[in-house]
Write a protein that holds these residues in place. Sequence first.
Motif, PDB file in Angstrom:
ATOM      1  N   TYR A  99       0.804  -1.224   0.000  1.00  0.00           N
ATOM      2  CA  TYR A  99       0.000   0.000   0.000  1.00  0.00           C
ATOM      3  C   TYR A  99       0.837   1.275   0.000  1.00  0.00           C
ATOM      4  CZ  TYR A  99      -3.669  -3.297   1.287  1.00  0.00           C
ATOM      5  OH  TYR A  99      -4.542  -4.361   1.295  1.00  0.00           O
ATOM      6  N   PHE A 100       2.119   1.170   0.317  1.00  0.00           N
ATOM      7  CA  PHE A 100       2.986   2.338   0.492  1.00  0.00           C
ATOM      8  C   PHE A 100       4.005   2.395  -0.640  1.00  0.00           C
ATOM      9  CE2 PHE A 100       6.908   4.278   2.110  1.00  0.00           C
ATOM     10  CZ  PHE A 100       6.444   5.431   2.727  1.00  0.00           C
ATOM     11  N   GLU A 101       3.965   3.479  -1.413  1.00  0.00           N
ATOM     12  CA  GLU A 101       4.924   3.678  -2.491  1.00  0.00           C
ATOM     13  C   GLU A 101       5.600   5.035  -2.306  1.00  0.00           C
ATOM     14  OE1 GLU A 101       5.165   3.183  -7.342  1.00  0.00           O
ATOM     15  OE2 GLU A 101       3.308   3.964  -6.453  1.00  0.00           O
ATOM     16  N   TYR A 102       6.917   5.006  -2.186  1.00  0.00           N
ATOM     17  CA  TYR A 102       7.699   6.227  -1.954  1.00  0.00           C
ATOM     18  C   TYR A 102       8.631   6.431  -3.138  1.00  0.00           C
ATOM     19  CZ  TYR A 102      10.934   9.507   0.268  1.00  0.00           C
ATOM     20  OH  TYR A 102      11.709  10.594   0.563  1.00  0.00           O
ATOM     21  N   LEU A 103       8.541   7.619  -3.770  1.00  0.00           N
ATOM     22  CA  LEU A 103       9.318   7.908  -4.972  1.00  0.00           C
ATOM     23  C   LEU A 103      10.319   9.028  -4.694  1.00  0.00           C
ATOM     24  CD1 LEU A 103       6.365   7.973  -7.554  1.00  0.00           C
ATOM     25  CD2 LEU A 103       7.773   6.002  -6.881  1.00  0.00           C
ATOM     26  N   PRO A 104      11.561   8.692  -4.328  1.00  0.00           N
ATOM     27  CA  PRO A 104      12.571   9.735  -4.105  1.00  0.00           C
ATOM     28  C   PRO A 104      13.033  10.328  -5.431  1.00  0.00           C
ATOM     29  CG  PRO A 104      13.569   7.570  -3.911  1.00  0.00           C
ATOM     30  CD  PRO A 104      12.112   7.333  -4.116  1.00  0.00           C
ATOM     31  N   GLY A 105      13.304  11.615  -5.422  1.00  0.00           N
ATOM     32  CA  GLY A 105      13.746  12.278  -6.644  1.00  0.00           C
ATOM     33  C   GLY A 105      12.624  12.510  -7.634  1.00  0.00           C
ATOM     34  N   ALA A 106      11.374  12.465  -7.167  1.00  0.00           N
ATOM     35  CA  ALA A 106      10.208  12.693  -8.025  1.00  0.00           C
ATOM     36  C   ALA A 106       9.713  14.120  -7.820  1.00  0.00           C
ATOM     37  CB  ALA A 106       9.100  11.696  -7.710  1.00  0.00           C
ATOM     38  N   ARG A 107       9.800  14.919  -8.853  1.00  0.00           N
ATOM     39  CA  ARG A 107       9.386  16.311  -8.756  1.00  0.00           C
ATOM     40  C   ARG A 107       7.936  16.465  -9.198  1.00  0.00           C
ATOM     41  NH1 ARG A 107      11.636  21.375 -12.362  1.00  0.00           N
ATOM     42  NH2 ARG A 107      10.456  23.018 -11.287  1.00  0.00           N
ATOM     43  N   PHE A 108       7.115  17.014  -8.312  1.00  0.00           N
ATOM     44  CA  PHE A 108       5.705  17.248  -8.629  1.00  0.00           C
ATOM     45  C   PHE A 108       5.598  18.534  -9.446  1.00  0.00           C
ATOM     46  CE2 PHE A 108       1.583  19.132  -6.971  1.00  0.00           C
ATOM     47  CZ  PHE A 108       0.801  18.452  -7.894  1.00  0.00           C
ATOM     48  N   LEU A 109       5.031  18.431 -10.647  1.00  0.00           N
ATOM     49  CA  LEU A 109       4.990  19.560 -11.574  1.00  0.00           C
ATOM     50  C   LEU A 109       3.681  20.333 -11.516  1.00  0.00           C
ATOM     51  CD1 LEU A 109       6.505  17.704 -14.670  1.00  0.00           C
ATOM     52  CD2 LEU A 109       7.708  19.138 -12.998  1.00  0.00           C
ATOM     53  N   GLY A 110       2.623  19.699 -11.032  1.00  0.00           N
ATOM     54  CA  GLY A 110       1.307  20.330 -11.019  1.00  0.00           C
ATOM     55  C   GLY A 110       0.275  19.382 -11.588  1.00  0.00           C
ATOM     56  N   PHE A 111      -0.849  19.941 -12.022  1.00  0.00           N
ATOM     57  CA  PHE A 111      -1.953  19.112 -12.505  1.00  0.00           C
ATOM     58  C   PHE A 111      -2.241  19.383 -13.976  1.00  0.00           C
ATOM     59  CE2 PHE A 111      -2.635  19.605  -7.946  1.00  0.00           C
ATOM     60  CZ  PHE A 111      -2.845  18.285  -7.551  1.00  0.00           C
ATOM     61  N   ASN A 160      -5.279  17.886 -16.807  1.00  0.00           N
ATOM     62  CA  ASN A 160      -6.434  17.016 -17.067  1.00  0.00           C
ATOM     63  C   ASN A 160      -6.849  16.229 -15.824  1.00  0.00           C
ATOM     64  OD1 ASN A 160      -6.431  17.780 -19.833  1.00  0.00           O
ATOM     65  ND2 ASN A 160      -4.857  16.223 -20.267  1.00  0.00           N
ATOM     66  N   GLY A 161      -6.768  16.896 -14.662  1.00  0.00           N
ATOM     67  CA  GLY A 161      -7.203  16.267 -13.423  1.00  0.00           C
ATOM     68  C   GLY A 161      -6.253  15.242 -12.867  1.00  0.00           C
ATOM     69  N   GLN A 162      -5.050  15.135 -13.430  1.00  0.00           N
ATOM     70  CA  GLN A 162      -4.058  14.178 -12.944  1.00  0.00           C
ATOM     71  C   GLN A 162      -2.814  14.913 -12.452  1.00  0.00           C
ATOM     72  OE1 GLN A 162      -3.743  12.014 -16.714  1.00  0.00           O
ATOM     73  NE2 GLN A 162      -4.536  10.181 -15.689  1.00  0.00           N
ATOM     74  N   ALA A 163      -2.132  14.315 -11.473  1.00  0.00           N
ATOM     75  CA  ALA A 163      -0.865  14.867 -11.004  1.00  0.00           C
ATOM     76  C   ALA A 163       0.232  14.517 -11.985  1.00  0.00           C
ATOM     77  CB  ALA A 163      -0.525  14.316  -9.630  1.00  0.00           C
ATOM     78  N   GLN A 164       1.055  15.502 -12.312  1.00  0.00           N
ATOM     79  CA  GLN A 164       2.175  15.285 -13.221  1.00  0.00           C
ATOM     80  C   GLN A 164       3.473  15.315 -12.419  1.00  0.00           C
ATOM     81  OE1 GLN A 164       1.553  14.801 -16.672  1.00  0.00           O
ATOM     82  NE2 GLN A 164      -0.573  14.807 -15.925  1.00  0.00           N
ATOM     83  N   ILE A 165       4.276  14.257 -12.545  1.00  0.00           N
ATOM     84  CA  ILE A 165       5.553  14.208 -11.838  1.00  0.00           C
ATOM     85  C   ILE A 165       6.667  13.876 -12.826  1.00  0.00           C
ATOM     86  CG2 ILE A 165       4.515  13.523  -9.640  1.00  0.00           C
ATOM     87  CD1 ILE A 165       5.510  10.661 -10.189  1.00  0.00           C
ATOM     88  N   LYS A 166       7.851  14.398 -12.542  1.00  0.00           N
ATOM     89  CA  LYS A 166       9.033  14.039 -13.309  1.00  0.00           C
ATOM     90  C   LYS A 166       9.837  13.073 -12.465  1.00  0.00           C
ATOM     91  CE  LYS A 166      12.646  15.908 -16.259  1.00  0.00           C
ATOM     92  NZ  LYS A 166      13.271  17.129 -16.822  1.00  0.00           N
ATOM     93  N   TYR A 167       9.940  11.839 -12.938  1.00  0.00           N
ATOM     94  CA  TYR A 167      10.570  10.783 -12.149  1.00  0.00           C
ATOM     95  C   TYR A 167      11.381   9.885 -13.071  1.00  0.00           C
ATOM     96  CZ  TYR A 167      11.001   6.796  -8.948  1.00  0.00           C
ATOM     97  OH  TYR A 167      11.491   5.789  -8.145  1.00  0.00           O
TER      98      TYR A 167
END
Length: 445
Positions: free
Chosen positions: A128-140, A142-149
């Motif tokens: 249930y737990f997912e941790y993404l180090p070095g993942a930059r949250f860019l914003g939203f 189309n209703g989805q979160a955009q990350i650079k990973y």
Amino acid sequence: MQTDVFVAGGGVGGLALAVKLASRGVRVTVAEQLKNESPLYKGELLQPKTIAILDQLAVLPEVLEHGHKIETLAFQEVNVNAGAAPEEIESTCMSYNRIASNYNYAIMIPHEKIKEILKSKGSHYEDYFEYLPGARFLGFENGQAQIKYDKQTCAVTADVYIGAEGRSSPTRQAMQVDINRKDYNHHFLTVTIPRPESFQEGKIVTSRTAFLGMFPLPDNQIRTVYMIPAGEYKAIKQNGLEHVYEAYGQLEPRLKEDVRAIKSWKQIQLMVPYTYHVSRYVSGNLALLGDAAHTVHPMAGEGMNLAIQDADVLGELLSWCKEQQKSYHACLPYYEQVRRPRVEFLLKLSHLSALVYSYPYRWWRKIRMQAVNRMFEDDRLHVKQMLNTSGLGMWNFSIVDRAIQGSVLPVRKKKVSNNRQKRYIFDENDDYPWKQKDNRKGRME
């Protein structure tokens, strides 16, 4: 990627939320921009309510193992004389032991160690737990979160999106909330240095123009916070580190030699305090947590604690929604209903604490000494201050309280009973009122 809850930001607030959700079978993905430990100073003082939450998350034994317990905070007012020991003119002590709770103490622990403990706990719930180090949250988009990973831009679909990414929050920007910022006439220099073995409790030393806060850490270290006038940092640096050594030695002789462990200005961090509180915490399926929603003056040591306390209420709400098959969108307003008044209360408490030490005037110093001394002598003032600071409850100061604190009325001799105090300590119905409402509905049916 698809998950139940997406958390932008892997600080202590975001991680505490993720651990609670994962422990209850809610799938959570945490995107953290940093890959390694942060070199910046962040909160290290755990207040009693936060300690209770960490106990519920089953990480308190490890926190205690790697932390330093603090039960009292001493306040000493001195006159500084060049080349001589400080002349004490007032000394009082506030105690967490006056709180009618098993969690009647604070803990100092390195910030990165708390994060490490929470990440390790989250990994126990790997399904249930997912941790993404070095993942930059860019914003939203189309209703989805955009990350650079991992050098790619990915879309994350979730039922709920949580902004726990700190003061520069893309989630807050997407929600278009209003912010009212307040700045102060002082800044702080903060640095960790060795401490004598005898230095076991917290202490604040003040003169008419100086302030030095000292909070013991484990491994014979101590976190120090030295107040300077806003805008004076460059001038102080030009005076050299000898100026810092002398200032520390004049206020606290026990640190006269240990402060010389500072060999470079790179070890000292400039901390610029300011506060704000957003106009709303929730919008649709977006919610804000911690510094994304509010910042607090560090004087009362509440910032990190407010984030973890936000996470507790929000995590319990979202877990309950999952378990009871309730609509996340319909129930999210409960989070703001519980947290906003408590945060507002502690913002004001910290602001007033900051004002007490903000001005060098002799008449202001006299008022400050009277107020601190009366808070020690009058048990109700003592209990209210420590209970409110602890986060365990909320007991407003009355006009009579303020009159006593200002020496207009005499000190009350009666001690506050535990039963009286417990009326103002939050219980489960206060923390999670939606459960009580649901239980009432079930009984009626």
